[in-house]
Design an enzyme around this catalytic site. Structure first.
Site, PDB file in Angstrom:
ATOM      1  N   ASP A  28      48.760  61.953  13.537  1.00  0.00           N
ATOM      2  CA  ASP A  28      47.791  61.578  14.738  1.00  0.00           C
ATOM      3  C   ASP A  28      48.407  60.758  15.850  1.00  0.00           C
ATOM      4  O   ASP A  28      49.229  60.133  16.288  1.00  0.00           O
ATOM      5  CB  ASP A  28      46.803  60.603  14.120  1.00  0.00           C
ATOM      6  N   ILE A  29      47.632  60.851  17.458  1.00  0.00           N
ATOM      7  CA  ILE A  29      48.391  60.279  18.461  1.00  0.00           C
ATOM      8  C   ILE A  29      48.222  58.994  19.209  1.00  0.00           C
ATOM      9  O   ILE A  29      49.212  58.881  20.190  1.00  0.00           O
ATOM     10  CB  ILE A  29      48.212  61.591  19.970  1.00  0.00           C
ATOM     11  N   ASN A  85      35.781  61.835   8.821  1.00  0.00           N
ATOM     12  CA  ASN A  85      34.763  61.650   9.537  1.00  0.00           C
ATOM     13  C   ASN A  85      33.693  62.911  10.170  1.00  0.00           C
ATOM     14  O   ASN A  85      34.306  63.522  10.232  1.00  0.00           O
ATOM     15  CB  ASN A  85      35.188  61.102  10.934  1.00  0.00           C
ATOM     16  N   GLY A  91      32.880  58.344  13.138  1.00  0.00           N
ATOM     17  CA  GLY A  91      33.616  58.464  14.243  1.00  0.00           C
ATOM     18  C   GLY A  91      34.189  59.626  14.358  1.00  0.00           C
ATOM     19  O   GLY A  91      35.393  59.695  14.866  1.00  0.00           O
ATOM     20  N   SER A  93      35.838  62.072  16.467  1.00  0.00           N
ATOM     21  CA  SER A  93      35.669  62.354  17.910  1.00  0.00           C
ATOM     22  C   SER A  93      35.820  64.097  18.965  1.00  0.00           C
ATOM     23  O   SER A  93      36.153  64.613  19.321  1.00  0.00           O
ATOM     24  CB  SER A  93      36.533  61.749  18.711  1.00  0.00           C
ATOM     25  N   HIS A  98      39.337  67.939   9.836  1.00  0.00           N
ATOM     26  CA  HIS A  98      40.232  67.644  10.018  1.00  0.00           C
ATOM     27  C   HIS A  98      40.254  66.316   8.811  1.00  0.00           C
ATOM     28  O   HIS A  98      39.462  65.973   8.633  1.00  0.00           O
ATOM     29  CB  HIS A  98      41.099  66.975  11.296  1.00  0.00           C
TER      30      HIS A  98
HETATM   31  P1  5GP Z   1      38.320  61.798  13.939  1.00  0.00           P
HETATM   32  O1  5GP Z   1      37.941  60.344  15.497  1.00  0.00           O
HETATM   33  O2  5GP Z   1      37.608  63.333  15.388  1.00  0.00           O
HETATM   34  O3  5GP Z   1      37.992  61.758  13.078  1.00  0.00           O
HETATM   35  O4  5GP Z   1      39.762  62.530  14.998  1.00  0.00           O
HETATM   36  C1  5GP Z   1      40.300  62.488  15.780  1.00  0.00           C
HETATM   37  C2  5GP Z   1      41.642  62.124  16.206  1.00  0.00           C
HETATM   38  O5  5GP Z   1      42.325  63.229  16.642  1.00  0.00           O
HETATM   39  C3  5GP Z   1      42.199  60.873  16.445  1.00  0.00           C
HETATM   40  O6  5GP Z   1      42.573  59.966  15.509  1.00  0.00           O
HETATM   41  C4  5GP Z   1      42.632  60.935  17.707  1.00  0.00           C
HETATM   42  O7  5GP Z   1      43.728  59.640  16.983  1.00  0.00           O
HETATM   43  C5  5GP Z   1      43.769  61.794  17.942  1.00  0.00           C
HETATM   44  N1  5GP Z   1      43.551  62.810  18.310  1.00  0.00           N
HETATM   45  C6  5GP Z   1      42.852  62.964  20.122  1.00  0.00           C
HETATM   46  N2  5GP Z   1      43.286  64.042  20.365  1.00  0.00           N
HETATM   47  C7  5GP Z   1      44.736  64.727  19.938  1.00  0.00           C
HETATM   48  C8  5GP Z   1      45.990  65.390  21.005  1.00  0.00           C
HETATM   49  O8  5GP Z   1      45.932  65.312  22.035  1.00  0.00           O
HETATM   50  N3  5GP Z   1      47.123  65.172  19.769  1.00  0.00           N
HETATM   51  C9  5GP Z   1      46.919  64.797  18.411  1.00  0.00           C
HETATM   52  N4  5GP Z   1      48.459  64.505  17.075  1.00  0.00           N
HETATM   53  N5  5GP Z   1      46.109  63.713  18.100  1.00  0.00           N
HETATM   54  C10 5GP Z   1      45.124  63.669  18.314  1.00  0.00           C
END
Ligand code: 5GP
Length: 112
Positions: A28-29, A85, A91, A93, A98
């Site tokens: 994760d970034i 999520n 939550g 995004s 994933h």
């Molecule tokens: P969500 O909030 O949808 O459950 O998780 C999305 C995740 O993707 C977040 O934890 C966010 O930090 C990660 N993320 C968003 N953009 C990028 C990216 O460009 N590269 C990586 N490796 N992770 C990302």
């Protein structure tokens, strides 16, 4: 094309830790724990609530691979958490299913 489809297609770089024919796992970034990896199906299912019965085998594979990634990264000794999520209150995004693999510290419960 979703952000994660671009990562799967190597159009956007990512720190990949595992790949097979059905899933990609990358760091994760914006890590929320010392180890924070996302395990993503290559099939673009938007979110778990929209997965269908056709996806049953893939979803099982996704969870088994998430546990395998945790094991490969040494988290099985101390424990880890898998998170999915779904939607705004959940939550989510990125609208591409994933599994978060989180570990390397004791995680609080309940989540905030
Ligand atoms: P969500 O909030 O949808 O459950 O998780 C999305 C995740 O993707 C977040 O934890 C966010 O930090 C990660 N993320 C968003 N953009 C990028 C990216 O460009 N590269 C990586 N490796 N992770 C990302």
């Amino acid at each position: 094309m979703t952000l994660f489809e671009k990562i799967i297609a190597r159009q956007i770089p990512a720190d990949v830790v595992f790949e097979d024919d059905q899933v990609l796992a990358f760091r994760d970034i914006n890590p929320q724990a010392p180890t924070h990896v996302l395990v993503v199906p290559k099939k673009a299912i938007p979110r778990i609530g929209e997965a269908g019965t056709d996806d049953q085998a893939l979803l099982g594979h996704l969870l088994l691979r998430a546990a395998e990634v945790a094991r490969r990264l040494g988290l099985d000794r101390t424990g880890f958490r898998l998170v999915i999520n779904n939607g705004s209150d959940g939550g989510e995004s990125v609208p591409h299913l994933h599994v978060h693999v989180l570990g390397g510290r004791a995680l609080a419960w309940p989540p905030g």
